[in-house]
Enzyme design. Sequence first.
Site, PDB file in Angstrom:
ATOM      1  N   GLY A 189       0.832  -1.208   0.000  1.00 23.10           N
ATOM      2  CA  GLY A 189       0.000   0.000   0.000  1.00 23.10           C
ATOM      3  C   GLY A 189       0.859   1.247   0.000  1.00 23.10           C
ATOM      4  N   GLY A 230      -0.797   7.944   1.131  1.00 18.74           N
ATOM      5  CA  GLY A 230      -0.958   8.029   2.577  1.00 18.74           C
ATOM      6  C   GLY A 230       0.227   7.523   3.382  1.00 18.74           C
ATOM      7  N   ARG A 259      -2.279   0.718  -7.861  1.00 22.64           N
ATOM      8  CA  ARG A 259      -2.209   1.849  -8.801  1.00 22.64           C
ATOM      9  C   ARG A 259      -0.756   2.097  -9.194  1.00 22.64           C
ATOM     10  NH1 ARG A 259      -5.313   6.083  -5.213  1.00 22.64           N
ATOM     11  NH2 ARG A 259      -4.206   4.846  -3.676  1.00 22.64           N
ATOM     12  N   ASP A 298      -2.241  -6.789  -5.863  1.00 29.50           N
ATOM     13  CA  ASP A 298      -3.450  -6.745  -5.052  1.00 29.50           C
ATOM     14  C   ASP A 298      -3.257  -7.771  -3.938  1.00 29.50           C
ATOM     15  OD1 ASP A 298      -5.977  -7.031  -3.914  1.00 29.50           O
ATOM     16  OD2 ASP A 298      -7.008  -6.645  -5.813  1.00 29.50           O
ATOM     17  N   TYR A 341     -14.870  -2.531  10.146  1.00 35.74           N
ATOM     18  CA  TYR A 341     -13.497  -2.001  10.052  1.00 35.74           C
ATOM     19  C   TYR A 341     -12.773  -2.221  11.387  1.00 35.74           C
ATOM     20  CZ  TYR A 341      -9.471   1.028   9.758  1.00 35.74           C
ATOM     21  OH  TYR A 341      -8.174   1.495   9.791  1.00 35.74           O
ATOM     22  N   THR A 382      -5.406  11.234   5.365  1.00 38.96           N
ATOM     23  CA  THR A 382      -4.898  10.611   4.126  1.00 38.96           C
ATOM     24  C   THR A 382      -6.121  10.447   3.213  1.00 38.96           C
ATOM     25  OG1 THR A 382      -5.391   8.400   4.952  1.00 38.96           O
ATOM     26  CG2 THR A 382      -3.184   9.242   5.433  1.00 38.96           C
ATOM     27  N   PHE A 440      -7.852   7.944   3.372  1.00 41.22           N
ATOM     28  CA  PHE A 440      -8.631   6.948   4.122  1.00 41.22           C
ATOM     29  C   PHE A 440     -10.143   7.245   4.108  1.00 41.22           C
ATOM     30  CE2 PHE A 440     -10.445   5.482   8.177  1.00 41.22           C
ATOM     31  CZ  PHE A 440     -10.051   4.161   8.211  1.00 41.22           C
TER      32      PHE A 440
END
Length: 256
Positions: free
Chosen positions: A12, A16, A38, A63, A156, A191, A193
């Site tokens: 990731g 961020g 990305r 991924d 979450y 970020t 987020f």
Amino acid sequence: MSLKGKIVFVTGASSGIGAATALAFAAEGARLLLAARRAGKLAEVASLALERGAPAVHSIDLDVRDHRAVQQAIDDLPAAWAEIDILVNNAGLSRGLEKLYMGKIQDWDEMIDTNVKGLLYVTRAVVPGMIVRARGHVINLGSTAGEMTYPNGAVYCGTKAAERAINDGLRQDVLGTPVRVTSVDPGMVETDFSLVRFHGDTERADKVYKGIKPLAAEDVADAIVWAASRPDHVNIARVVLTTVHQANSLLFHRES
Ligand code: NDP
Ligand code: 8X3
């Protein structure tokens, strides 16, 4: 402990906390293995990292939800990159903020598949090599959300509670080896987020930080680099950090 020349794998890393972590390790002279989906954003971070002092960067379009792709990516690493010293399990996201009984199954799947299963897949692919080489450090991104659940965030928060258990379980399972395991648990960090949580609704995302000076991604990166640079017999089990405007998952001070 010097981080110069260490191979640091950040998942990731395209935005961020992951991007800031990559740049902070770059400034320490670490070699960077960066992963995210990305590729364009990852390339921007890679080029900044080289400018900031990383001697080399290798990017992987990955991924973390795809366990075969994760294992393949690790198996296919060029020899010069295979001996990962530090793994930062940062890839993660939240989706939605609503009562559990009204939640969207697709949002739940995405959070659980990324934050829990993705973290497990990467850990499973990387840690055996650390055990064989008798060196390594796994740094997992937890959250204050894993310590105290807040309304409308059960799933979450559940994924971050799972991270906490997995982090502590891994530390027990590597006992007797020199491998270190750390959880870095921030509160609110500004970020992408919230933008991701609210599926691109900028107005709703901006409201989250209204009247608060949140942590910056760089503050969290600083804690990660600090944990990684302790003498190699020191294992930082957990770092919890929040802005002074946040006491815990539920209690904030907002300037009007
Ligand atoms: P961002 O949205 O800015 O970054 C999330 C990163 O995760 C992106 O680089 C994204 O890359 C990557 N990612 C998401 N899904 C996948 C996937 N399936 N495979 C690979 N990479 C993926 O958010 P943050 O930087 O804030 O979040 C980073 C971590 O920090 C998360 O684990 C989050 O839970 C945690 N955290 C965040 C806090 C906050 O308030 N911001 C507080 C506490 C913890 P891409 O989309 O290119 O794949
Ligand atoms: C991110 C922090 O409180 O927004 O893990 O869920 S919070």
